[in-house]
Design an enzyme around this catalytic site. Structure first.
Site, mmCIF file in Angstrom:
data_model
loop_
_atom_site.group_PDB
_atom_site.id
_atom_site.type_symbol
_atom_site.label_atom_id
_atom_site.label_comp_id
_atom_site.label_asym_id
_atom_site.label_seq_id
_atom_site.Cartn_x
_atom_site.Cartn_y
_atom_site.Cartn_z
ATOM 1 N N GLY A 253 0.792 -1.208 -0.038
ATOM 2 C CA GLY A 253 0.014 0.073 -0.069
ATOM 3 C C GLY A 253 0.942 1.296 -0.035
ATOM 4 O O GLY A 253 0.460 2.023 -0.685
ATOM 5 N N GLU A 256 7.736 3.160 3.963
ATOM 6 C CA GLU A 256 8.417 4.265 4.383
ATOM 7 C C GLU A 256 9.777 4.634 4.204
ATOM 8 O O GLU A 256 10.423 4.868 5.217
ATOM 9 C CB GLU A 256 8.374 3.905 5.910
ATOM 10 C CG GLU A 256 9.177 2.651 6.520
ATOM 11 C CD GLU A 256 8.483 1.238 6.566
ATOM 12 O OE1 GLU A 256 7.693 1.218 5.737
ATOM 13 O OE2 GLU A 256 8.900 0.479 7.275
ATOM 14 N N GLU A 290 3.105 6.159 7.475
ATOM 15 C CA GLU A 290 4.430 5.809 6.958
ATOM 16 C C GLU A 290 5.404 6.843 7.570
ATOM 17 O O GLU A 290 6.717 6.567 7.861
ATOM 18 C CB GLU A 290 4.280 6.195 5.436
ATOM 19 C CG GLU A 290 3.585 5.206 4.479
ATOM 20 C CD GLU A 290 3.847 3.916 4.878
ATOM 21 O OE1 GLU A 290 5.024 3.353 5.444
ATOM 22 O OE2 GLU A 290 2.942 3.006 4.963
ATOM 23 N N HIS A 293 6.666 5.956 11.017
ATOM 24 C CA HIS A 293 8.053 5.030 10.672
ATOM 25 C C HIS A 293 9.105 5.858 10.629
ATOM 26 O O HIS A 293 10.122 5.201 10.679
ATOM 27 C CB HIS A 293 7.748 4.294 9.499
ATOM 28 C CG HIS A 293 6.993 2.922 9.331
ATOM 29 N ND1 HIS A 293 7.193 1.899 10.335
ATOM 30 C CD2 HIS A 293 5.945 2.212 8.384
ATOM 31 C CE1 HIS A 293 6.142 1.050 10.152
ATOM 32 N NE2 HIS A 293 5.650 1.421 9.097
HETATM 33 N N1 BES Z 1 6.571 -1.344 5.719
HETATM 34 C C1 BES Z 1 5.208 -1.321 5.290
HETATM 35 C C2 BES Z 1 5.124 -2.057 3.817
HETATM 36 C C3 BES Z 1 5.807 -3.267 3.957
HETATM 37 C C4 BES Z 1 5.815 -4.317 4.688
HETATM 38 C C5 BES Z 1 6.513 -3.804 2.750
HETATM 39 C C6 BES Z 1 6.226 -5.520 4.840
HETATM 40 C C7 BES Z 1 6.938 -4.973 2.836
HETATM 41 C C8 BES Z 1 7.005 -5.885 3.597
HETATM 42 C C9 BES Z 1 4.474 -0.215 5.194
HETATM 43 O O1 BES Z 1 4.791 0.870 6.114
HETATM 44 C C10 BES Z 1 2.975 -0.283 5.441
HETATM 45 O O2 BES Z 1 2.431 -0.766 6.564
HETATM 46 N N2 BES Z 1 2.397 -0.332 4.333
HETATM 47 C C11 BES Z 1 0.885 -0.997 4.486
HETATM 48 C C12 BES Z 1 0.173 0.588 4.115
HETATM 49 C C13 BES Z 1 -0.260 1.074 5.807
HETATM 50 C C14 BES Z 1 -0.707 2.465 5.770
HETATM 51 C C15 BES Z 1 -1.148 0.216 6.447
HETATM 52 C C16 BES Z 1 0.676 -1.694 3.369
HETATM 53 O O3 BES Z 1 1.702 -1.754 2.528
HETATM 54 O O4 BES Z 1 -0.366 -2.425 3.036
HETATM 55 ZN ZN ZN Z 2 4.185 0.255 8.008
#
Ligand code: BES
Ligand code: ZN
Length: 843
Positions: A253, A256, A290, A293
């Site tokens: 989604g 960070e 983000e 983070h």
């Molecule tokens: N760090 C994550 C994305 C991520 C997690 C990429 C694990 C690869 C492995 C990011 O901070 C995140 O949590 N993204 C969420 C959206 C968020 C606003 C809930 C996502 O990608 O679903």
């Molecule tokens: Zn996250």
């Protein structure tokens, strides 16, 4: 599982110079990476994946090396241990994998364009440059990037550009950071920029397919979030800039990356003229997540991937803390209740679910262990519980100490509990351990026995569950005189009549719904609460409905007894009560077969539930209406349309005609309902094709979602075939969006067979396309969310049981088989009583 040693133990990089030459035309990357570091022994290893290593030198001398693809490693024999400068020359293909360095595709005025971006978490930095790709291996980075640059193109990265020489863009050296947070992007970008009170440059970047004003909302939220966190954490943002970049192709989604956060377009771009309030809220919480983070994750990073939950649950809580401060009028914690709490309670009730903290050695396992409802939603609920226990002052004081102690370094969950516990004077770790290491959660049973009020805890299951006699330390949050924590299996709170008189209100446990538990009241207690329903606030009411829904799903209470209660919530003006009400009503659909007299009764019941609010709210969003009204309208209209309300269907048709050929301008909050109703009731091939074309042409992610929701609802077999033929056409449906299309057709009774046949036939293709992705297993989750007949259960088992041993799929298949089985059993046992209750309540 092999017991891996971390590469960091033998080699500790201090500084990287990463020089890349990226050729979009030839789809190749050529790189030279120089790593200065300390080798603890002569035999070291660095990570690589899909890289063709041409040479490795140490201190300018060629050294022997060996590429081990299985271990994603280059094993290097140095002349001796000690300080060393390695230089590695390599090439790599540029592929459409949405991992590592990859292209995004989009169109401007019908012209196909490309934007290069990166996605390294968890273990894809090694696809871009050789490195010790472990979160603990923090180092500084100097990027130098050359590409087949055209006039008008821009390149951005974690740090500002330092200078350009001979077409090479040199970026300022970063602070000490983990490899998975390195990022850059280039292409034809537009941007909007501003500066925080403390002097941090804030920017929002996107392709030129979007109107410039659609970057403004994100810019404002990003600026305010950075300012909020600098104050809340009492720790300055340490980089010169904070860029937010929307990428047309993105598997997660948002991500960070330090100083260069990347997003799906749907989570960053907001058309100021036509965006629904809930979409704005989602964009704001994603940005706040983000940016939380940037400190918690980037400045202080988990030591190893087993503590990824710590990163994510913390950011998941902070997105609400921050947005609540920026927009108190949104009551964003109510969204936490309908989204995160509901997701966690649903998923965590299935036997076989993972705990929040899972030991993991092989980072490849991380992705398969990544259960969002647990790692994000349950984890955030754990932290919300801690925050409720220790209060905001101790939270902030503890965090400040945590950042000061671990900045530019790493930490574990225990380090955080220690810092918070120190600030609060409570042993936080002791309370939290049971919640984090045990899967599942408790149901509190409250009952009056021989005049005494008793509370009991037991693990709550949806479907069959092995009672492992788990116990938790449960914050009771009672409105009666009761201890703060329930630490035993049962407790006798004393004489009920006396307690009731003292409290002057019905017994409530888990007031505010911040404890990760359900409450089951006995009949006396429940009737008391319902008799005083007017004194319950919106969250209390949502909680009551949410708990009853889960208790009914688990067959601890009878659905038929819940049905008659719903009518008394129908007049609510609260959007979250509407959300809970219609979620429950929606769960009744599985008990009726489409196009039967039973369904007609359910439709009549929906009409009863929705009529009053339908007349109050109508179709047209009002300029000055309450947020609750704006957010409630779609639930109410959706219910009225399901109820076949003739006026509602006619209104939708009229709106469709009124906005002909400019449907994207329909008010965003009701757009998907208007389009869906048209497809349902006035479908022609011409309209269908026009909307499908609009899907392909628009760059508005929200409009795309609405079109997908509408088109997948078609009842015409020919059109269903057209949609399914489009599933594999990336120019029509981006792989990142395919799951929503699949879900839409599968949930449509007229499309289910075709979608299910497609999935079974195309499983190998799906595995090859999204198999490396965390989304892969969620295709199975989607199926399990829909199937509810014995026949589908048998087919599900026939197809997935042989795949039980596929790495990463075992848990999902086991859990989902349970989910469908328990639903089929529930329907069989209660269908007759539920349909009778619906008929009684509808008339
Ligand atoms: N760090 C994550 C994305 C991520 C997690 C990429 C694990 C690869 C492995 C990011 O901070 C995140 O949590 N993204 C969420 C959206 C968020 C606003 C809930 C996502 O990608 O679903
Ligand atoms: Zn996250």
């Amino acid at each position: 599982m092999a017991n891996l040693t971390h590469f960091y133990q033998t080699f500790q990089p201090a500084h990287y110079t990463v020089a890349l030459n990226i050729d979009r035309g030839a789809k190749t990357i050529a790189g030279t990476t120089t790593i200065q570091g300390h080798a603890s022994q002569a035999q070291i290893a660095v990570h690589q994946k899909y890289l063709h290593i041409a040479s490795v030198t140490a201190a300018g001398q060629a050294v022997a090396f060996d590429v081990d693809d299985q271990a994603e490693a280059i094993r290097i024999s140095l002349p001796k241990a000690g300080e060393v400068t390695l230089q590695i020359e390599y090439t790599a293909p540029l592929t459409d994998s949405m991992m590592g360095i990859y292209p995004s595709y989009y169109q401007v005025d019908g012209q196909r364009k490309e934007l290069i971006g990166t996605q390294f978490e968890t273990t894809a930095a090694r696809q871009a440059f050789p490195c010790v790709d472990e979160p603990e291996a923090k180092a500084t980075f100097s990027l130098a990037i050359k590409y087949d640059e055209q006039p008008g193109e821009t390149i951005i990265a974690n740090m500002p550009e330092d200078h350009v020489a001979a077409g090479v863009h040199y970026f300022q050296e970063t602070v000490k950071m983990s490899t998975y947070l390195v990022a850059f992007a280039f292409g034809e970008l537009q941007s909007k920029q501003t500066t925080t009170a403390s002097g941090v440059q804030i920017g929002v970047f996107a392709t030129k397919a979007h109107r410039p004003e659609s970057l403004d909302f994100a810019l404002e939220i990003a600026k305010q979030s950075i300012e909020f966190y600098e104050d809340f954490y009492q720790t300055p943002y340490p980089l010169p800039h904070s860029w937010q970049l929307a990428l047309p192709d993105f598997s997660a989604g948002a991500m960070e990356n330090w100083g260069l956060v990347t997003y799906r377009e749907a989570y960053l771009i907001v058309d100021p003229a036509n965006t629904s309030l809930d979409t704005k809220q989602r964009v704001a919480t994603v940005i706040a997540h983000e940016l939380a983070h940037q400190w918690f994750g980037d400045l202080v990073t988990m030591k190893w991937w087993d503590d990824l939950w710590l990163n994510e649950s913390f950011a998941n809580m902070m997105e609400y803390v921050a947005v609540d401060a920026l927009h108190p009028e949104w009551h964003i914690w109510e969204v936490f209740q309908t989204d995160e709490a509901a997701a966690a309670l649903q998923r965590d009730a299935i036997d076989g679910v993972q705990a929040v903290h899972v030991a993991v050695e092989d980072p490849a396992e991380i992705d398969s262990l990544f259960d969002g409802a647990i790692v994000y939603a349950k984890g955030a609920r754990m932290l919300v519980m801690v925050r409720a226990l220790i209060g905001d002052d101790a939270l902030r004081q503890g965090l400040k100490a945590y950042f000061a102690a671990h900045q530019y370094g790493n930490a574990t969950g225990d380090d955080l509990w220690a810092a918070l516990g120190q600030a609060a004077g409570i042993d936080v770790g002791a309370i939290m351990r049971g919640w984090l290491t045990q899967p599942g959660y408790p149901v509190l049973t409250a009952k009056v026995v021989d005049g005494h009020l008793q509370v009991q805890q037991a693990q709550f299951f949806l479907g069959s569950g092995q009672d492992a006699k788990r116990q938790w330390q449960i914050p009771l949050q009672a409105n009666f005189d009761a201890p703060q924590l329930l630490t035993t299996a049962t407790i006798d709170l004393g004489d009920y009549a006396q307690l009731r008189q003292q409290a002057k209100a019905p017994l409530r446990l888990n007031v505010g719904n911040q404890t990760h538990a359900l409450v089951q009241y006995d009949d006396t207690l429940l009737q008391d609460i319902l008799a005083h329903r007017d004194s319950l606030n919106a969250i209390d009411q949502l909680q009551l409905l949410q708990d009853l829904r889960l208790l009914a799903e688990s067959r601890r209470v009878r659905y038929a007894d819940v049905v008659p209660l719903l009518t008394s919530f129908a007049a609510t003006t609260s959007n979250i009560v509407n959300a809970a009400l219609y979620r429950l009503a929606n769960d009744l659909k599985k008990f009726v077969t489409p196009q039967t007299p039973q369904e007609a009764q359910l439709q009549a019941f929906y009409a009863r539930l929705s009529d009053r609010n339908l007349h109050r709210l109508g179709w047209q969003p009002q300029a000055d209406e309450a947020n609750d009204d704006a957010l409630s309208r779609p639930y109410v209209l959706n219910a009225a349309l399901y109820a076949q309300n003739a006026q509602a269907i006619a209104d939708a048709h009229r709106l469709f005609a009124q906005y002909r050929n400019r449907w994207e301008n329909l008010p965003a909050a009701i757009r998907s309902l208007v389009l869906a109703s048209e497809i349902r009731h006035h479908n022609t091939m011409a309209v269908f094709k026009q909307l499908l074309q609009a899907y392909q042409d628009t760059s508005d992610a929200g409009y795309k979602q609405d079109l997908c929701a509408a088109l997948t609802g078609t009842r015409q077999p020919e059109q269903i075939t057209m949609l399914i033929q489009g599933f594999k056409v990336a120019e029509l449906i981006k792989p990142q969006d395919l799951r929503a299309w699949f879900r839409g057709v599968l949930a449509n009774p007229a499309g289910q067979q075709a979608a299910w046949d497609w999935l079974r036939a195309e499983w190998p293709w799906l595995e090859a396309t999204v198999g490396g992705d965390m989304e892969f297993t969620t295709y199975i989750t989607v199926i399990a969310g829909i199937f509810h007949t014995p026949q589908r259960l048998a087919e599900f088992k026939a197809f997935f049981t042989p795949k039980l041993n596929t790495p990463g799929l075992t848990r999902e298949i086991t859990m989902d088989t349970k989910v469908i089985t328990s639903r089929v059993d529930l329907i069989e046992a209660e269908q007759a009583a539920v349909t009778a209750a619906i008929t009684a309540a509808a008339n």
